[in-house]
Design an enzyme around this catalytic site. Structure first.
Site, short mmCIF file in Angstrom:
data_model
loop_
_atom_site.label_atom_id
_atom_site.label_comp_id
_atom_site.label_asym_id
_atom_site.label_seq_id
_atom_site.Cartn_x
_atom_site.Cartn_y
_atom_site.Cartn_z
N TYR A 547 -4.49 87.46 -101.28
CA TYR A 547 -3.37 86.86 -101.99
C TYR A 547 -2.13 87.74 -101.84
O TYR A 547 -1.16 87.36 -101.22
CB TYR A 547 -3.71 86.62 -103.45
CG TYR A 547 -2.64 85.85 -104.18
CD1 TYR A 547 -2.54 84.48 -104.03
CD2 TYR A 547 -1.70 86.48 -104.99
CE1 TYR A 547 -1.54 83.74 -104.66
CE2 TYR A 547 -0.70 85.77 -105.63
CZ TYR A 547 -0.62 84.40 -105.45
OH TYR A 547 0.37 83.68 -106.08
N SER A 628 -1.28 79.15 -101.78
CA SER A 628 -0.03 79.41 -102.46
C SER A 628 0.67 80.59 -101.77
O SER A 628 0.94 80.53 -100.58
CB SER A 628 -0.27 79.66 -103.95
OG SER A 628 0.93 79.72 -104.66
N ASP A 712 1.81 68.30 -105.93
CA ASP A 712 2.16 69.70 -106.19
C ASP A 712 3.66 69.79 -106.45
O ASP A 712 4.47 69.62 -105.54
CB ASP A 712 1.76 70.57 -105.00
CG ASP A 712 1.91 72.06 -105.28
OD1 ASP A 712 2.57 72.42 -106.29
OD2 ASP A 712 1.37 72.87 -104.51
N HIS A 748 -0.75 71.84 -107.94
CA HIS A 748 -0.81 73.07 -107.16
C HIS A 748 -2.25 73.56 -107.00
O HIS A 748 -2.54 74.33 -106.08
CB HIS A 748 0.04 74.15 -107.83
CG HIS A 748 0.25 75.35 -106.96
ND1 HIS A 748 0.74 75.26 -105.67
CD2 HIS A 748 0.03 76.67 -107.18
CE1 HIS A 748 0.83 76.47 -105.15
NE2 HIS A 748 0.40 77.34 -106.04
#
Length: 775
Positions: A547, A628, A712, A748
């Site tokens: 991430y 993301s 989203d 999302h």
């Protein structure tokens, strides 16, 4: 557990890719794919529908796979732990009333239900349905997705029930019930929600047109909380000027029941360029020396805020004399400050610099008096007020430790800390008379596990829920008592309540922590889960996940879907704790902001290269996945290190870094990435904009799957749409295997219910497994 450090070769990029990047510093007006930014236009939906059909034709329907069936069964299993929250005490018995939101095969959208602590502690919990979301969705013909609730605090509610009377003065029981909540319901999983007031006594919505004049608002990114039973502090879209450029509330209003929100007075407001503004309470009157603290906050960027606070309603708000990147909270008479940069308090005679990542506390009344003196500007009074401040340290980081948050009970603060990404809990008790905190127990060292402590009723009790798990050990829920932490032996667990059974076979798995060396010499930790004694011959299908942003830490938690979809098949799963995350505190995050974003990508590449150098895998048997901000990460792997991976999954991603700030909530992230409308674009942003760094001279790219959601409303689906269309167009006639699937619901998170989650999970893992194991 084994610990290993090794040096890996530095990542490199081809001159062609560099040239492509340099050539990409152009005006966005040249973008031929802007039409895909129209979220629900006929052309955009047609593109998504056609791409979905093509994807399933080429990859197969994941709902036909064994993986889908097993993942769905796990997501809907009755053996899952039903986590609960307390909303008061049962009238007549005084038993705790516990509420849970539950989804299963019979209730795919979910039911909100309740039980008592007595029943919850039993083997066969009896539940009563409060709200059936499936029935509501059918009745109203809207695909509702649960987004939680905001309760009317018992201490603010004159109508809170107090029917239970203790049998004796020596066995007092808390009384009162939460009578109203504000429900947040989303259409299809979007962040924007409908606000609807719900009566917990009648177990029905409060009709806005009825006698009780219930609070209700249409879809929007609304923030609301009760100030009293009949007044809300609310930020909502009420027309021009009410929202920031980031799409969040710019104003706070006091909205009285039975009036129009547009007529409600504005009590606080920020600037249009702020991320958002809000107003909220910390009700600490139940703790000695505490008060009803009220806070106003202007988030001027994602990480920087200006705070105003007061101790009682009759007081004036004063601006808090803290650094902009400080977070503020309260416990009893104390104000807690988490500093995200070295901080030396001015005018306070502290004579100490508190290092980045520290958690400190100070007497709230004394500090507010000091802030008031600074506002008034009388130097004599400032010095006098400053001399009364005594800053105390709850946590101070080291090179390997970082603060990870805290939970509270009535008399205890339970602090989470990481030591080389291994978690520890520390218990602090509030002193006599509300005095300073005292460390009374906790873990001696860090372990590779996840532990979550949550006070059941922090106003009345020291009982808390303790949930633990690890990569291979299912979650266990315990009833615990912080008051027992200081007892001999220090065993604070009262009863093991519920355990998730093994959802996949982990009997032959092991978890190890290793360290890779990034391009600049920084040691990057990662966790690897694999079969015991795997052959180090490069043949192991290996999935690398990361991430690396927004100070979010990755760490051990039970990996049900990974276990079913990857580990049981003999795959290796790796999580990289790269810079940009919070694993080593704010400095770990800040070291990869804006112009230093390349550090995150270099770290991720270093881990991948270390796996290859260790013969765990080869580039042909190495995949990566991220969503993301992690989608931006894996998008950059596609353009920066395509020869390191055999398959890449890019989920709900940011990819066009020239226009991200103009799409939905993107403007709120400029503190993380930079401002494309300034020299940031040509100086560094374009270098990690995957959309602008596709190398059209390459004949081959690794297999890549991009996924997103039409609903989203946080990261715009156009990021993925435009990237796919550009890859298809530039890659025509080349070996660029690019697949795209856009879920029409899900927000999302990418999925609105368990079936959609199982579908998207199976699509991803089946794609990567086949790509790595094909002959």
């Amino acid at each position: 557990m084994t610990v290993q450090a090794a040096t890996t070769s530095s990542p490199s990029s081809s001159s062609a890719a560099a040239a492509a990047g340099a050539a990409s510093v152009e005006a966005e007006d040249n973008d031929p794919y802007l039409f895909l930014e129209e979220v629900e236009s006929e052309e955009s939906i047609a593109f998504a529908t056609s791409a979905n059909e093509k994807c399933l034709n080429e990859l197969g329907d994941p709902s036909d796979t064994e993986t889908y069936g097993r993942v769905l069964k796990a997501l809907e299993s009755d053996d899952r732990i039903p986590h609960v929250g307390l909303l008061g005490y049962e009238d007549g018995t005084g038993d705790m009333l516990l509420y849970n939101f539950w989804k299963d095969s019979k209730n795919p959208k979910g039911i909100w239900r309740k039980t008592t602590l007595t029943s919850y502690k039993s083997a066969n919990t009896e539940w009563t349905t409060v709200l059936d979301l499936d029935a509501l969705a059918k009745e109203e013909e809207i695909s509702w997705v649960w987004k939680g609730y905001v309760p009317l605090s018992r201490s603010l509610d004159d109508a809170s029930i107090s029917g239970y009377k203790p049998s004796s003065e020596t066995s007092p029981q808390p009384a009162g019930r939460v009578t109203r909540v504000l429900l947040n319901l989303s259409r299809g999983g979007a962040d924007a929600t409908y606000l609807r007031e719900f009566d917990l006594l009648a177990e029905t919505f409060v009709d806005p047109s009825g006698a009780d004049e219930g609070f209700s608002l249409p879809e929007g990114k609304t923030r609301a909380r009760y100030k009293s039973r009949d007044v809300l502090l609310i930020g909502a879209d009420t027309g021009e000027g009410s929202m920031t450029t980031s799409g969040y509330p710019r104003t706070v209003r006091e909205w009285k029941r039975g009036t129009r929100i547009e007529d409600a007075p504005i009590v606080f407001e920020g600037e249009e360029t702020d991320v958002s503004c809000s107003q909220y309470y910390f009700d600490e009157r139940h703790r000695e020396g505490g008060a009803m603290y009220e806070v106003q906050s202007r988030s001027i960027s994602f990480y920087n805020s200006v705070y105003f606070a007061r101790r009682e309603e009759e007081d004036e708000f004063v601006k808090l004399a803290v650094a902009l990147n400080t977070s503020v909270s309260f416990f009893g008479r104390w104000m807690l400050l988490r500093v995200k940069a070295d901080w030396e308090p001015k005018d306070s005679f502290a004579k100490k610099t508190f290092p980045t990542g520290s958690l400190i506390y100070v007497d709230a009344k004394a500090f507010l008096d000091f802030c008031k003196a600074k506002e008034d500007g009388n130097e004599t009074i400032i010095k006098e007020a400053g001399s009364k401040l005594d800053y105390r340290v709850l946590f101070e980081p080291t090179d390997t430790t970082s603060y990870a948050g805290y939970s509270t009970t009535k008399n205890y603060l339970i602090l989470y800390m990481l030591d080389d990404v291994k978690e520890q809990l520390k218990f602090y008790k509030i002193g006599e008379g509300g005095g300073p905190f005292e460390l009374v127990g906790g873990d001696e060292g860090g372990t590779i596990r996840s532990a979550s402590a949550s006070g059941i009723d922090p106003k009345e009790s020291d009982l808390f829920w303790l949930t633990t798990s690890s990569y291979t050990e299912p979650s266990t829920l315990n009833l615990a008592d912080a008051g027992k932490c200081g007892d001999e032996g220090g065993d604070y667990i009262v009863k093991k309540l519920k355990s998730l059974p093994d959802m996949y076979d982990s009997s032959d798995l092991e978890v190890a922590q290793h360290f890779a060396t990034s391009k600049d010499g920084t040691k990057i930790p990662y966790f690897m889960i694999s079969k015991k004694g795997i052959k180090l011959d490069g043949s192991n299908p290996t999935l690398l996940y990361g991430y690396g942003g927004f100070e979010i830490s990755l760490g051990p938690r039970y990996a049900t879907t990974v276990g079913i979809s990857w580990l049981e098949k003999g795959g290796v799963y790796v999580e990289a704790n790269i810079r940009g995350g919070g694993e080593y505190g704010p400095q770990w995050h800040q070291s990869a902001l804006k112009e230093n974003r390349n550090k995150s990508y270099e770290d991720f590449i270093a881990v991948g290269e270390h796996l290859v150098a260790s013969n765990v895998c080869t580039p042909k048997t190495l995949a990566c996945r991220g969503g993301s901000n992690g989608g931006l990460l894996t998008g950059n792997m596609l353009v920066q290190a395509p020869d390191l991976f055999g398959a890449i999954h890019i989920a709900v991603p940011l990819l066009d870094m020239q226009r991200y700030h103009k799409l939905l909530a993107g403007a709120s992230w400029m503190a993380e990435y930079g401002d494309p409308d300034t020299d940031d674009w040509k100086n560094f942003l374009y270098k990690y904009s995957p959309y602008h760094n596709i190398d059209e001279t390459r004949e081959k790219y690794p297999a890549v799957l991009l996924t997103t959601s039409t609903r989203d409303d946080r990261v715009h689906p156009a990021h993925a749409r435009k990237m796919v269309k550009k890859l298809w167009d530039l890659g025509e006639g080349k070996e660029w295997p690019v697949y795209y699937y856009e879920n029409m619901e899900g927000g999302h998170g990418g999925a609105a219910d368990s079936k959609q989650s199982a579908f998207m999970t199976s699509l991803s893992y089946e794609f990567m497994w086949r790509a790595l194991t094909k002959e």
